[in-house]
Motif scaffolding. Sequence first.
Motif, PDB file in Angstrom:
ATOM      1  N   ALA A  71       0.847  -1.132   0.001  1.00 38.08           N
ATOM      2  CA  ALA A  71      -0.029  -0.109   0.015  1.00 38.08           C
ATOM      3  C   ALA A  71       0.797   1.408   0.127  1.00 38.08           C
ATOM      4  CB  ALA A  71      -0.931  -0.015   1.220  1.00 38.08           C
ATOM      5  N   PRO A  72       0.470   2.223  -0.676  1.00 38.88           N
ATOM      6  CA  PRO A  72       1.223   3.406  -0.634  1.00 38.88           C
ATOM      7  C   PRO A  72       1.106   4.097   0.527  1.00 38.88           C
ATOM      8  CG  PRO A  72      -0.865   3.820  -1.942  1.00 38.88           C
ATOM      9  CD  PRO A  72      -0.692   2.565  -1.811  1.00 38.88           C
ATOM     10  N   ASP A  73       2.307   4.718   1.181  1.00 36.85           N
ATOM     11  CA  ASP A  73       2.130   5.296   2.527  1.00 36.85           C
ATOM     12  C   ASP A  73       1.794   6.815   2.315  1.00 36.85           C
ATOM     13  OD1 ASP A  73       6.025   5.478   3.018  1.00 36.85           O
ATOM     14  OD2 ASP A  73       4.415   6.720   1.895  1.00 36.85           O
ATOM     15  N   ALA A  74       1.926   7.575   3.617  1.00 39.16           N
ATOM     16  CA  ALA A  74       1.578   8.872   3.554  1.00 39.16           C
ATOM     17  C   ALA A  74       2.738   9.856   3.469  1.00 39.16           C
ATOM     18  CB  ALA A  74       1.024   9.185   4.929  1.00 39.16           C
ATOM     19  N   CYS A  75       4.052   9.236   2.780  1.00 37.83           N
ATOM     20  CA  CYS A  75       5.111   9.998   2.608  1.00 37.83           C
ATOM     21  C   CYS A  75       5.454  10.235   1.194  1.00 37.83           C
ATOM     22  CB  CYS A  75       6.309   9.547   3.320  1.00 37.83           C
ATOM     23  SG  CYS A  75       6.057   9.059   5.157  1.00 37.83           S
ATOM     24  N   GLY A  76       4.694  11.043   0.449  1.00 39.97           N
ATOM     25  CA  GLY A  76       5.003  11.450  -0.864  1.00 39.97           C
ATOM     26  C   GLY A  76       4.594  10.269  -1.949  1.00 39.97           C
TER      27      GLY A  76
ATOM     28  N   GLN B  87      16.213  -8.993  15.513  1.00 39.05           N
ATOM     29  CA  GLN B  87      15.411 -10.426  15.323  1.00 39.05           C
ATOM     30  C   GLN B  87      13.975 -10.139  15.608  1.00 39.05           C
ATOM     31  OE1 GLN B  87      17.159 -12.767  13.702  1.00 39.05           O
ATOM     32  NE2 GLN B  87      18.750 -11.112  13.837  1.00 39.05           N
ATOM     33  N   TYR B  88      13.460  -9.156  16.227  1.00 44.67           N
ATOM     34  CA  TYR B  88      12.088  -9.015  16.434  1.00 44.67           C
ATOM     35  C   TYR B  88      11.186  -8.530  15.288  1.00 44.67           C
ATOM     36  CZ  TYR B  88       7.807  -6.991  18.340  1.00 44.67           C
ATOM     37  OH  TYR B  88       6.344  -6.731  18.645  1.00 44.67           O
ATOM     38  N   GLU B  89      10.381  -9.362  14.950  1.00 38.96           N
ATOM     39  CA  GLU B  89       9.220  -9.044  13.780  1.00 38.96           C
ATOM     40  C   GLU B  89       8.222  -8.252  14.128  1.00 38.96           C
ATOM     41  OE1 GLU B  89       8.007  -9.392  10.021  1.00 38.96           O
ATOM     42  OE2 GLU B  89      10.088 -10.289  10.748  1.00 38.96           O
ATOM     43  N   PHE B  90       8.033  -7.123  13.607  1.00 36.61           N
ATOM     44  CA  PHE B  90       7.249  -6.136  13.756  1.00 36.61           C
ATOM     45  C   PHE B  90       5.687  -6.688  13.103  1.00 36.61           C
ATOM     46  CE2 PHE B  90       4.500  -2.782  11.881  1.00 36.61           C
ATOM     47  CZ  PHE B  90       4.533  -1.932  13.020  1.00 36.61           C
ATOM     48  N   LYS B  91       4.674  -6.327  14.028  1.00 40.07           N
ATOM     49  CA  LYS B  91       3.432  -7.207  13.576  1.00 40.07           C
ATOM     50  C   LYS B  91       2.471  -5.605  13.609  1.00 40.07           C
ATOM     51  CE  LYS B  91       3.953 -11.851  14.709  1.00 40.07           C
ATOM     52  NZ  LYS B  91       5.390 -11.784  14.810  1.00 40.07           N
ATOM     53  N   PRO B  92       2.129  -5.388  12.643  1.00 37.20           N
ATOM     54  CA  PRO B  92       1.327  -4.020  12.425  1.00 37.20           C
ATOM     55  C   PRO B  92      -0.102  -4.363  12.988  1.00 37.20           C
ATOM     56  CG  PRO B  92       1.476  -4.544  10.470  1.00 37.20           C
ATOM     57  CD  PRO B  92       2.498  -5.464  10.958  1.00 37.20           C
ATOM     58  N   LYS B  93      -0.802  -3.650  13.924  1.00 37.76           N
ATOM     59  CA  LYS B  93      -2.190  -3.727  14.353  1.00 37.76           C
ATOM     60  C   LYS B  93      -3.034  -3.511  13.299  1.00 37.76           C
ATOM     61  CE  LYS B  93      -0.857  -2.996  19.266  1.00 37.76           C
ATOM     62  NZ  LYS B  93      -1.233  -2.199  20.177  1.00 37.76           N
TER      63      LYS B  93
ATOM     64  N   ALA C  96       2.793   1.723   8.861  1.00 34.90           N
ATOM     65  CA  ALA C  96       2.473   2.292  10.072  1.00 34.90           C
ATOM     66  C   ALA C  96       3.180   3.386  10.571  1.00 34.90           C
ATOM     67  CB  ALA C  96       2.564   0.809  10.751  1.00 34.90           C
ATOM     68  N   VAL C  97       4.190   3.480  10.499  1.00 34.21           N
ATOM     69  CA  VAL C  97       5.230   4.469  11.026  1.00 34.21           C
ATOM     70  C   VAL C  97       4.716   5.812  10.310  1.00 34.21           C
ATOM     71  CG1 VAL C  97       7.620   5.617  10.716  1.00 34.21           C
ATOM     72  CG2 VAL C  97       7.553   3.264  11.444  1.00 34.21           C
ATOM     73  N   ALA C  98       4.460   5.645   8.920  1.00 31.14           N
ATOM     74  CA  ALA C  98       3.944   6.987   8.339  1.00 31.14           C
ATOM     75  C   ALA C  98       2.730   7.527   8.813  1.00 31.14           C
ATOM     76  CB  ALA C  98       3.837   6.810   6.785  1.00 31.14           C
ATOM     77  N   GLU C  99       1.699   6.621   9.180  1.00 27.43           N
ATOM     78  CA  GLU C  99       0.358   6.999   9.632  1.00 27.43           C
ATOM     79  C   GLU C  99       0.800   7.793  10.987  1.00 27.43           C
ATOM     80  OE1 GLU C  99      -3.923   5.049  10.833  1.00 27.43           O
ATOM     81  OE2 GLU C  99      -2.255   3.702  10.069  1.00 27.43           O
ATOM     82  N   ARG C 100       1.630   6.971  11.930  1.00 26.89           N
ATOM     83  CA  ARG C 100       1.841   7.639  13.167  1.00 26.89           C
ATOM     84  C   ARG C 100       2.339   9.166  13.177  1.00 26.89           C
ATOM     85  NH1 ARG C 100       3.685   2.230  14.408  1.00 26.89           N
ATOM     86  NH2 ARG C 100       1.868   1.049  15.382  1.00 26.89           N
TER      87      ARG C 100
END
Length: 250
Positions: A6-11, A244-250, A21-25
């Motif tokens: 998905a396109p993010d909110a950064c251009g 090694q932590y696997e990020f899981k977006p909510k 998720a980072v872009a949304e926050r």
Amino acid sequence: MTPDTAPDACGGVRADARSAAVAERYAALQERVARASGCAFSDSGVTVVAVTKAQGAWAIDAAAVCGIGDVAENYAQECVSKLAETTVARRPRTHFVGRLQRNKIKLLAGRIDVWQTVDRAELITEISRRAPGAGIMIQVNISQERSKGGCVPESAEVLASQARDADLDLLGLMGIGPLGSPEDARSGFRLLRRMVDGFGLEHCSMGMTDDLEVAVAEGATMLRIGRGIFGERPPREAQRNPSQYEFKPK
């Protein structure tokens, strides 16, 4: 279209789920700063420093993808490991915001662009030896809590003078608000801003996710934001090896 593409909110850059998720926050954070400052984020004069403590190297990459120009680390060894694993062509400017030990400066020299937690003369001496001309900030204990680093306010001017004498680039002052209600931080933030102005410095680094509105209202030029950009930190066991932590977006 899947979350991974998905396109993010950064251009309009196509980013994976973590960057999206980072872009949304980050967009929501910019709105908070704009409301607190009474002007557009771009006119607020506030720099957001994204604190990647306990997150993997992905967090630095995601910050770069989203146009965040400054990131921060708290622990020396974690900082070195994560910077080695980043994949972006141009990493953001890196700040150190954790309790600084003199024997870690050699390890961090050449990797840190801004040392925010300088609070005693021995750190000034060692940074000037290992990283001549480095950008630093004097940390002031504005909350008067023993658990927090920082010099007492009465010592800050002497340290500032020593930093200048050592030919370091003194950028400003840094402080951490007390635990509790954001309003409890107001008097300390106000004191730090007065000191920044009195010393003729440019930057006032104060305010985190929960108390940023108070910090902006009192004149912050740098906010140190972790949870408000990257979400909750991973479980404690994952923090031992954040890469090694696997990020899981909510």
